[in-house]
Design an enzyme around this catalytic site. Sequence first.
Site, PDB file in Angstrom:
ATOM      1  N   SER A 165      -8.435   1.091   4.622  1.00 50.60           N
ATOM      2  CA  SER A 165      -7.121   1.606   5.020  1.00 50.60           C
ATOM      3  C   SER A 165      -6.974   1.679   6.535  1.00 50.60           C
ATOM      4  O   SER A 165      -7.960   1.829   7.271  1.00 50.60           O
ATOM      5  CB  SER A 165      -6.894   2.997   4.426  1.00 50.60           C
ATOM      6  OG  SER A 165      -6.908   2.950   3.023  1.00 50.60           O
ATOM      7  N   HIS A 223       1.115   2.222   4.213  1.00 58.43           N
ATOM      8  CA  HIS A 223       0.150   3.310   4.321  1.00 58.43           C
ATOM      9  C   HIS A 223       0.267   3.948   5.701  1.00 58.43           C
ATOM     10  O   HIS A 223       0.429   3.253   6.705  1.00 58.43           O
ATOM     11  CB  HIS A 223      -1.250   2.726   4.108  1.00 58.43           C
ATOM     12  CG  HIS A 223      -2.342   3.733   3.933  1.00 58.43           C
ATOM     13  ND1 HIS A 223      -2.809   4.522   4.960  1.00 58.43           N
ATOM     14  CD2 HIS A 223      -3.080   4.055   2.838  1.00 58.43           C
ATOM     15  CE1 HIS A 223      -3.789   5.281   4.508  1.00 58.43           C
ATOM     16  NE2 HIS A 223      -3.973   5.024   3.219  1.00 58.43           N
ATOM     17  N   CYS A 255      -6.377   3.915  -3.626  1.00 64.22           N
ATOM     18  CA  CYS A 255      -6.524   2.552  -3.099  1.00 64.22           C
ATOM     19  C   CYS A 255      -7.653   1.759  -3.741  1.00 64.22           C
ATOM     20  O   CYS A 255      -7.430   0.694  -4.319  1.00 64.22           O
ATOM     21  CB  CYS A 255      -6.779   2.616  -1.596  1.00 64.22           C
ATOM     22  SG  CYS A 255      -5.518   3.498  -0.651  1.00 64.22           S
ATOM     23  N   ASP A 278       0.835  -1.197   0.000  1.00 58.98           N
ATOM     24  CA  ASP A 278       0.000   0.000   0.000  1.00 58.98           C
ATOM     25  C   ASP A 278       0.879   1.260   0.000  1.00 58.98           C
ATOM     26  O   ASP A 278       1.664   1.480   0.925  1.00 58.98           O
ATOM     27  CB  ASP A 278      -0.891  -0.012   1.247  1.00 58.98           C
ATOM     28  CG  ASP A 278      -2.120   0.847   1.101  1.00 58.98           C
ATOM     29  OD1 ASP A 278      -2.166   1.673   0.186  1.00 58.98           O
ATOM     30  OD2 ASP A 278      -3.056   0.677   1.899  1.00 58.98           O
ATOM     31  N   ASP A 279       0.765   2.075  -1.051  1.00 53.17           N
ATOM     32  CA  ASP A 279       1.464   3.363  -1.151  1.00 53.17           C
ATOM     33  C   ASP A 279       2.983   3.242  -1.287  1.00 53.17           C
ATOM     34  O   ASP A 279       3.712   4.157  -0.902  1.00 53.17           O
ATOM     35  CB  ASP A 279       1.150   4.254   0.062  1.00 53.17           C
ATOM     36  CG  ASP A 279      -0.286   4.722   0.114  1.00 53.17           C
ATOM     37  OD1 ASP A 279      -1.054   4.397  -0.819  1.00 53.17           O
ATOM     38  OD2 ASP A 279      -0.656   5.413   1.076  1.00 53.17           O
ATOM     39  N   HIS A 339     -10.806  -3.205   0.684  1.00 52.90           N
ATOM     40  CA  HIS A 339     -11.155  -1.848   0.238  1.00 52.90           C
ATOM     41  C   HIS A 339     -12.028  -1.806  -1.019  1.00 52.90           C
ATOM     42  O   HIS A 339     -11.909  -0.901  -1.842  1.00 52.90           O
ATOM     43  CB  HIS A 339      -9.903  -0.996   0.039  1.00 52.90           C
ATOM     44  CG  HIS A 339     -10.122   0.422   0.469  1.00 52.90           C
ATOM     45  ND1 HIS A 339      -9.110   1.318   0.666  1.00 52.90           N
ATOM     46  CD2 HIS A 339     -11.272   1.106   0.756  1.00 52.90           C
ATOM     47  CE1 HIS A 339      -9.596   2.476   1.051  1.00 52.90           C
ATOM     48  NE2 HIS A 339     -10.914   2.372   1.119  1.00 52.90           N
ATOM     49  N   LYS A 390      -5.552  -5.986   3.240  1.00 50.55           N
ATOM     50  CA  LYS A 390      -6.507  -4.919   2.930  1.00 50.55           C
ATOM     51  C   LYS A 390      -7.368  -5.270   1.720  1.00 50.55           C
ATOM     52  O   LYS A 390      -6.846  -5.674   0.688  1.00 50.55           O
ATOM     53  CB  LYS A 390      -5.725  -3.625   2.677  1.00 50.55           C
ATOM     54  CG  LYS A 390      -6.578  -2.434   2.266  1.00 50.55           C
ATOM     55  CD  LYS A 390      -5.693  -1.210   2.118  1.00 50.55           C
ATOM     56  CE  LYS A 390      -6.431  -0.051   1.505  1.00 50.55           C
ATOM     57  NZ  LYS A 390      -5.590   1.146   1.381  1.00 50.55           N
ATOM     58  N   LYS A 393       0.849   9.682  -5.203  1.00 53.31           N
ATOM     59  CA  LYS A 393      -0.496   9.155  -4.987  1.00 53.31           C
ATOM     60  C   LYS A 393      -1.551  10.245  -5.131  1.00 53.31           C
ATOM     61  O   LYS A 393      -1.416  11.337  -4.587  1.00 53.31           O
ATOM     62  CB  LYS A 393      -0.570   8.558  -3.579  1.00 53.31           C
ATOM     63  CG  LYS A 393      -1.955   8.148  -3.115  1.00 53.31           C
ATOM     64  CD  LYS A 393      -1.911   7.653  -1.691  1.00 53.31           C
ATOM     65  CE  LYS A 393      -3.301   7.285  -1.179  1.00 53.31           C
ATOM     66  NZ  LYS A 393      -3.251   6.725   0.182  1.00 53.31           N
ATOM     67  N   ARG A 415      -7.366  -1.423  -6.520  1.00 54.48           N
ATOM     68  CA  ARG A 415      -7.748  -2.784  -6.129  1.00 54.48           C
ATOM     69  C   ARG A 415      -8.911  -3.284  -6.980  1.00 54.48           C
ATOM     70  O   ARG A 415      -8.997  -4.479  -7.282  1.00 54.48           O
ATOM     71  CB  ARG A 415      -8.083  -2.811  -4.630  1.00 54.48           C
ATOM     72  CG  ARG A 415      -6.823  -2.627  -3.803  1.00 54.48           C
ATOM     73  CD  ARG A 415      -7.085  -2.081  -2.411  1.00 54.48           C
ATOM     74  NE  ARG A 415      -5.895  -1.379  -1.968  1.00 54.48           N
ATOM     75  CZ  ARG A 415      -4.835  -1.964  -1.424  1.00 54.48           C
ATOM     76  NH1 ARG A 415      -4.829  -3.271  -1.227  1.00 54.48           N
ATOM     77  NH2 ARG A 415      -3.786  -1.258  -1.077  1.00 54.48           N
ATOM     78  N   ASP A 460      -0.143  -0.509  -4.957  1.00 49.37           N
ATOM     79  CA  ASP A 460      -1.465  -0.088  -5.428  1.00 49.37           C
ATOM     80  C   ASP A 460      -1.468   1.300  -6.044  1.00 49.37           C
ATOM     81  O   ASP A 460      -2.392   1.654  -6.780  1.00 49.37           O
ATOM     82  CB  ASP A 460      -2.497  -0.179  -4.301  1.00 49.37           C
ATOM     83  CG  ASP A 460      -2.250   0.816  -3.180  1.00 49.37           C
ATOM     84  OD1 ASP A 460      -1.116   1.308  -3.025  1.00 49.37           O
ATOM     85  OD2 ASP A 460      -3.205   1.106  -2.427  1.00 49.37           O
ATOM     86  N   ASN A 461      -0.485   2.117  -5.733  1.00 51.95           N
ATOM     87  CA  ASN A 461      -0.359   3.464  -6.314  1.00 51.95           C
ATOM     88  C   ASN A 461       0.982   4.032  -5.881  1.00 51.95           C
ATOM     89  O   ASN A 461       1.764   3.367  -5.200  1.00 51.95           O
ATOM     90  CB  ASN A 461      -1.512   4.389  -5.901  1.00 51.95           C
ATOM     91  CG  ASN A 461      -1.843   4.381  -4.422  1.00 51.95           C
ATOM     92  OD1 ASN A 461      -2.942   3.986  -4.028  1.00 51.95           O
ATOM     93  ND2 ASN A 461      -0.903   4.776  -3.582  1.00 51.95           N
TER      94      ASN A 461
END
Length: 634
Positions: free
Chosen positions: A147, A216, A69, A30-31, A124, A122, A289, A73, A268-269
């Site tokens: 998140s 994250h 996010c 994540d991130d 989401h 996660k 992001k 996904r 994811d980003n």
Amino acid sequence: MRKLLIALLALALPLHAESRRPNLVLIVVDDLGYGDIGPFGSTKNRTPHLDRLAAEGAKLTSFYAAPSCTASRAQTITGSYAQRVSLPRVLFPASPIGLSADEPTIASVLKSAGYASIAIGKWHLGDHPDYLPTARGFDSWFGLPYSNDMYLRPGREERHRFSPPLPLVRDAEVIETVSPEQQSRLTERYTDAALHFIRTNKEHPFLLYLAHTAVHTPIHPGEKFRGKSNNGRFGDWVEEVDWSVGRILDTLRETSLDRDTLLVFTSDNGPWLTQGSDGGEAGPLRGGKGGTYEGGVRVPTLAWWPGKIPAGRSIGAIAANFDLLPTFAELADATLPESPPIDGKSLAPLLLGQTDESPRDTHYYYAGDQLQAVRSGPWKLALVRQNEATGKPHPDASKPFSPTLYHLEDDIGETTDLAGEHPDIVARLQKLAGRAAADLGATRPGPGVRPPGRIKLPAGLWLPGHGPTEEELKLHHQGKPLSDLKPGDTLISRHAPQIARKTLAIKITVAPEAPDGIILAQGGTAAGYALHLHQGVPVFTVRDSDKTVSIRAGRKPDRVPFALEAKLEADGTLTLAIDGEPAARGQAPGLISRQPAEDFALGHDNGRPVADYQGAGPFRGALTGLEITTTDPS
């Protein structure tokens, strides 16, 4: 006879090994930024296991996710652009929408081919039980529904009946709530669950989807990693993720599954740049992001399959996370449903070294419902001014915008506009953008967009016996007229004023008992507006993407109560009036371009702050006569 049987078995074993369909492991961080791991140039974070993964496998250097996010996904799980499945924005707890049951998923497609599956970490894509992984093809799930920052903050207890604490879920049941301190064990717990799944399912093909909470914010590395990196707590958590990958690789080798397993590692980003040292880095890329510069959507990606993927390879062809579903389906010999159609194309020939060409030449960059850019080959055309997502105004914000052309192979940092030199390429990419607009839309959903899942009374996920009653939910979701709201009340987004691309006029009578306080707020860090008092002086703030403008009255009101009026005009003009007399004027770039996903809150701000309230907390006093008028200038 015995020798003959042994000989026949010896011949059969390689044939069996060769014919076994691969296990599929997908690890999503994540991130994590393009510049946050060793294989993509990081010198701050030690990632020896990822370095080995790249040396034994391949780097995908033009692999795209979405800017945020949920959208990313949605693409990974469905094989389609997030716009197509109506999940282009971040979902919040107790969301009324989620991933539709009509969409094929990476798990449901592989289930049809006999694969066991688990989602860990996660999700989401909706937090109602009807939207969870076990309702979308996965055999089991262990993780968080969204998140790790989406939990009730101290001081916001007025909304506790409708904002669940951060829930840890097994399958569809909340097994505990996670405190900030307990987040430090999530990476370890996820990893242990992944290793158990691998060992339990080693005799038949499986799908392991591990979506880390790391990295994250808030940052919570495990105790064994805290303070051990050279890059603060962010580096600590990156290095714990690397450790987790190493544990998985070791387990695949110990169980002799390494040569039967494709492992893909990605993010994811891009990095969350507004979080400073907790937000990671995009390396040579511009932006982060939330934006569609390369730094926001091009993510560090590795693919590993010993004996199948040529070692040490660097793949620069265009690829995206929505290509993973058809890739996995081809390798698993699973049949993709003919309807509904998906956007992804199989990357199998590319990964296996059978070609250097991408299965598709074009990639579209969406942020929310807006088509912001298009790439074809090395050329990228920005159709609108992209958001750098740094929290600072764009360096060209004051200049008129025209379509901007970059050659990404020569200019990965998107620094030089070549539109004037190549009008033919601009025209070609604009034509490609027109195709996307005709299908998915350019500023609002197009005819090719499919509806999300939707429920009437979203409640969120709670420990048994802790959530709101059905009667409370009905009252909450029916909403109230603005005039009936009292300080501390909220309206969920669908009942809140609809402000996207509309003028805004706010009238309210204010009787404060303290010089500082939040009068009202709608939105968050992406879009919205707010009124607050600072040292007795009214302040009006409008936010849209990375552009935030505040105007402050030049005086305190002469009496209490006082009538306050704030306006946002079609050309971006901001005004404040006190008791009918002009008090402040300013200029925003324009109207608020999107409808905030967050609530409307009277007397407080119950989400991410719209404005810099300079220490102001909930309003103390009386707020009456609230009127909010919006008009469509077109």
